[in-house]
Design an enzyme around this catalytic site. Sequence first.
Site, PDB file in Angstrom:
ATOM      1  N   GLY A  14       4.671 -74.547 -25.342  1.00 49.14           N
ATOM      2  CA  GLY A  14       5.540 -73.735 -26.503  1.00 49.14           C
ATOM      3  C   GLY A  14       6.550 -74.754 -27.033  1.00 49.14           C
ATOM      4  O   GLY A  14       6.996 -75.678 -26.293  1.00 49.14           O
ATOM      5  N   GLY A 132       7.089 -77.986 -19.978  1.00 46.87           N
ATOM      6  CA  GLY A 132       7.493 -77.095 -19.051  1.00 46.87           C
ATOM      7  C   GLY A 132       6.850 -77.296 -17.657  1.00 46.87           C
ATOM      8  O   GLY A 132       6.020 -78.257 -17.572  1.00 46.87           O
ATOM      9  N   THR A 135       2.954 -78.171 -18.471  1.00 46.39           N
ATOM     10  CA  THR A 135       2.613 -79.362 -18.778  1.00 46.39           C
ATOM     11  C   THR A 135       2.774 -80.333 -17.707  1.00 46.39           C
ATOM     12  O   THR A 135       1.956 -81.360 -17.443  1.00 46.39           O
ATOM     13  CB  THR A 135       3.472 -79.606 -20.124  1.00 46.39           C
ATOM     14  OG1 THR A 135       3.004 -78.856 -21.181  1.00 46.39           O
ATOM     15  CG2 THR A 135       3.329 -80.951 -20.563  1.00 46.39           C
ATOM     16  N   THR A 155      11.755 -75.934 -21.636  1.00 48.24           N
ATOM     17  CA  THR A 155      11.486 -74.566 -21.865  1.00 48.24           C
ATOM     18  C   THR A 155      12.391 -73.714 -22.086  1.00 48.24           C
ATOM     19  O   THR A 155      13.728 -73.793 -21.561  1.00 48.24           O
ATOM     20  CB  THR A 155      10.432 -74.363 -20.369  1.00 48.24           C
ATOM     21  OG1 THR A 155      10.391 -72.651 -20.364  1.00 48.24           O
ATOM     22  CG2 THR A 155      11.620 -74.475 -19.229  1.00 48.24           C
ATOM     23  N   ASP A 157      12.880 -70.585 -21.100  1.00 47.92           N
ATOM     24  CA  ASP A 157      13.013 -69.997 -19.876  1.00 47.92           C
ATOM     25  C   ASP A 157      13.971 -70.724 -18.859  1.00 47.92           C
ATOM     26  O   ASP A 157      14.640 -70.168 -17.843  1.00 47.92           O
ATOM     27  CB  ASP A 157      11.920 -69.667 -19.054  1.00 47.92           C
ATOM     28  CG  ASP A 157      10.808 -68.601 -19.977  1.00 47.92           C
ATOM     29  OD1 ASP A 157      11.323 -68.310 -20.922  1.00 47.92           O
ATOM     30  OD2 ASP A 157       9.874 -68.510 -19.473  1.00 47.92           O
ATOM     31  N   ARG A 192      22.352 -45.270 -31.127  1.00 43.44           N
ATOM     32  CA  ARG A 192      21.396 -45.063 -30.331  1.00 43.44           C
ATOM     33  C   ARG A 192      21.489 -46.140 -29.198  1.00 43.44           C
ATOM     34  O   ARG A 192      22.415 -47.118 -29.075  1.00 43.44           O
ATOM     35  CB  ARG A 192      20.167 -45.638 -31.158  1.00 43.44           C
ATOM     36  CG  ARG A 192      19.696 -44.839 -32.248  1.00 43.44           C
ATOM     37  CD  ARG A 192      18.686 -45.301 -33.396  1.00 43.44           C
ATOM     38  NE  ARG A 192      18.330 -44.317 -34.293  1.00 43.44           N
ATOM     39  CZ  ARG A 192      17.330 -44.360 -35.221  1.00 43.44           C
ATOM     40  NH1 ARG A 192      16.874 -45.753 -35.399  1.00 43.44           N
ATOM     41  NH2 ARG A 192      17.212 -43.688 -36.245  1.00 43.44           N
TER      42      ARG A 192
END
Length: 406
Positions: A14, A132, A135, A155, A157, A192
């Site tokens: 990504g 990441g 890869t 990455t 993450d 909400r």
Amino acid sequence: MKYRGTIGILTGGGDVPGLNPAIRAVTFRALREGYRVVGIRRGWGGLVDYIPEKDADNSDHVQILTEDLVNRAGRTGGTFLHTSRTLPARLPAAALPDHLKQTYRQQINDVTPHVLRALENIGIDYLIPIGGDDTLSYAERLHREGVPVVAIPKTMDNDVPGTDYCIGFSTCVTRTIELTHTLRTTAGSHERLLVIEVFGRYAGFTAMLPTMAGAADRCVIPECPFDMEHLTALLVADRNRHPSAYAVVLVSEGATTIDEQGMSFESQEKDQYGHRKLGGIGDKVALQLKELSPQFNNGHRINVVNQRLGYLVRCGNPDAIDSIVPMAYGNLALDLILENRTGHLVALRNGCYANVPIEVVTSRKKVVIIDRYYNQERLRPKYETFHAQPTFIMTSEDATLKPTAG
């Protein structure tokens, strides 16, 4: 002009903000050290599509990098070399380019011999893949095949083992905080609950850091399955204590409830690394919060605002950290090449730039250390002290993995 050698650079997986600054840093330093720099387009896909024959037109697969070219792109997001999730070790028959269809005839093919031939034909002396754990797992394979590899971790993450920091993580956290605060106005106006689904397949760092920074009341992460009734009770109590009568939960895309058998996916289709596209846990949480809320709110239902951040946190320009760290990582990679020390991953460990053996990428998963950083009862980050913690607190790993000596 006589060069010291040729350095190839590619980006896989990504896109994240910070890739172009890393390409820029590698290219500037390499050119000034006397190397030629070749950009491989679309990650490993560029090497799969490359035709290692005389007079073949490979202009769509590789390009010579210059200072002017990378300088223009170096301040921008994404990757101008483009990217893909191609895995040459497991290439489906449908993904084979025409020039390989006579050689490889299985449903799933390992085309690594072709990749090695392509690298030799291009004249790559050193290869710098940026990616990441998926890869870089193939980069580790090439290292075992004898390719001189120096890897750079990226990455959203932040889950590449061996490093406290991956390119793209800071911008992801920054955007998550900003967008969560923006969405508060709608949640508060309508009294909400606000459910926001964020990145995080196996690791919950992108939910934990914004929550610790005050963007959310609670977070649920992949490392720790959660009970929906318990989450509802906590959020309703948070909402009823809030002056504007709303509460916020960040939900990692890989999170699961204690009643579920697995993660939530958009479809059955898998990529070449065996991953199905995650998505939908935020929708499930929002629906169940609405249904369960009367049990904890005197019989009154509470409506829910539900938003998946997705690509909003990975598009656009890098923040300050994702402009500085890629610059340092690119230069670290060149330091290793100049020392002819390959088979390493550049890294940040305990606040210092370092490098570790590339084998660490495939050795384990990097996840949140639950006992140390996550309160399972309160569904929130926890900490005992900030002394000697890294910048992003819970992103460090066990200190038993020592950086490689220079």
